[in-house]
Design a protein around this motif. Structure first.
Motif, PDB file in Angstrom:
ATOM      1  N   ILE A  61       0.854  -1.186   0.000  1.00  0.00           N
ATOM      2  CA  ILE A  61       0.000   0.000   0.000  1.00  0.00           C
ATOM      3  C   ILE A  61       0.886   1.231   0.000  1.00  0.00           C
ATOM      4  O   ILE A  61       1.801   1.353   0.812  1.00  0.00           O
ATOM      5  N   HIS A  62       0.630   2.128  -0.929  1.00  0.00           N
ATOM      6  CA  HIS A  62       1.308   3.421  -0.935  1.00  0.00           C
ATOM      7  C   HIS A  62       0.271   4.449  -0.493  1.00  0.00           C
ATOM      8  O   HIS A  62      -0.882   4.394  -0.877  1.00  0.00           O
ATOM      9  N   TYR A  63       0.700   5.343   0.340  1.00  0.00           N
ATOM     10  CA  TYR A  63      -0.244   6.302   0.916  1.00  0.00           C
ATOM     11  C   TYR A  63       0.504   7.600   1.129  1.00  0.00           C
ATOM     12  O   TYR A  63       1.477   7.659   1.866  1.00  0.00           O
ATOM     13  N   ASP A  64       0.062   8.645   0.452  1.00  0.00           N
ATOM     14  CA  ASP A  64       0.746   9.928   0.590  1.00  0.00           C
ATOM     15  C   ASP A  64      -0.235  11.001   1.046  1.00  0.00           C
ATOM     16  O   ASP A  64      -1.404  10.726   1.314  1.00  0.00           O
ATOM     17  N   VAL A  65       0.244  12.214   1.123  1.00  0.00           N
ATOM     18  CA  VAL A  65      -0.567  13.324   1.624  1.00  0.00           C
ATOM     19  C   VAL A  65      -1.795  13.546   0.744  1.00  0.00           C
ATOM     20  O   VAL A  65      -2.898  13.776   1.243  1.00  0.00           O
ATOM     21  N   THR A  66      -1.625  13.447  -0.555  1.00  0.00           N
ATOM     22  CA  THR A  66      -2.760  13.631  -1.472  1.00  0.00           C
ATOM     23  C   THR A  66      -3.849  12.597  -1.195  1.00  0.00           C
ATOM     24  O   THR A  66      -5.035  12.924  -1.147  1.00  0.00           O
ATOM     25  N   GLU A  67      -3.439  11.359  -0.990  1.00  0.00           N
ATOM     26  CA  GLU A  67      -4.416  10.303  -0.704  1.00  0.00           C
ATOM     27  C   GLU A  67      -5.092  10.524   0.647  1.00  0.00           C
ATOM     28  O   GLU A  67      -6.292  10.271   0.792  1.00  0.00           O
ATOM     29  N   LEU A  68      -4.337  11.002   1.613  1.00  0.00           N
ATOM     30  CA  LEU A  68      -4.931  11.331   2.909  1.00  0.00           C
ATOM     31  C   LEU A  68      -5.997  12.404   2.736  1.00  0.00           C
ATOM     32  O   LEU A  68      -7.102  12.289   3.281  1.00  0.00           O
ATOM     33  N   GLN A  69      -5.687  13.433   1.960  1.00  0.00           N
ATOM     34  CA  GLN A  69      -6.657  14.503   1.717  1.00  0.00           C
ATOM     35  C   GLN A  69      -7.903  13.967   0.999  1.00  0.00           C
ATOM     36  O   GLN A  69      -9.028  14.335   1.337  1.00  0.00           O
ATOM     37  N   GLU A  70      -7.709  13.064   0.023  1.00  0.00           N
ATOM     38  CA  GLU A  70      -8.849  12.458  -0.675  1.00  0.00           C
ATOM     39  C   GLU A  70      -9.703  11.644   0.297  1.00  0.00           C
ATOM     40  O   GLU A  70     -10.936  11.689   0.227  1.00  0.00           O
TER      41      GLU A  70
END
Length: 81
Positions: A61-70
């Protein structure tokens, strides 16, 4: 945009329509084209179910700031935050 895939292509894959869609979504996720939340939404399953699908296939799983915001936007829209 809608995409129409010929029945012959799905049949040639040896997968059901559901399996075909899963493979497309998994490929998009693996190539960082869609987020975990979007992938789960496209498959009409929970994010936890999608994470289990990834784990069963050994996909990280890749999880970055953009995904957190989504995810925050998604949870807010659902009334969960």
């Amino acid at each position: 945009m809608s995409l129409l895939i010929a029945d012959e292509i799905v049949k040639a894959s040896g997968w059901s329509e559901k399996e075909f869609m899963q493979e497309i979504v998994l490929m998009l996720f693996q190539n960082d084209k869609i987020s975990l939340g979007k992938a789960a939404e496209m498959l009409n399953i929970s994010q936890i179910s999608f994470q289990k699908m990834l784990a069963n296939r050994g996909i990280t799983i890749h999880y970055d700031v953009t995904e957190l915001q989504e995810d925050i936007e998604h949870f807010t829209a659902k009334g969960w935050l």
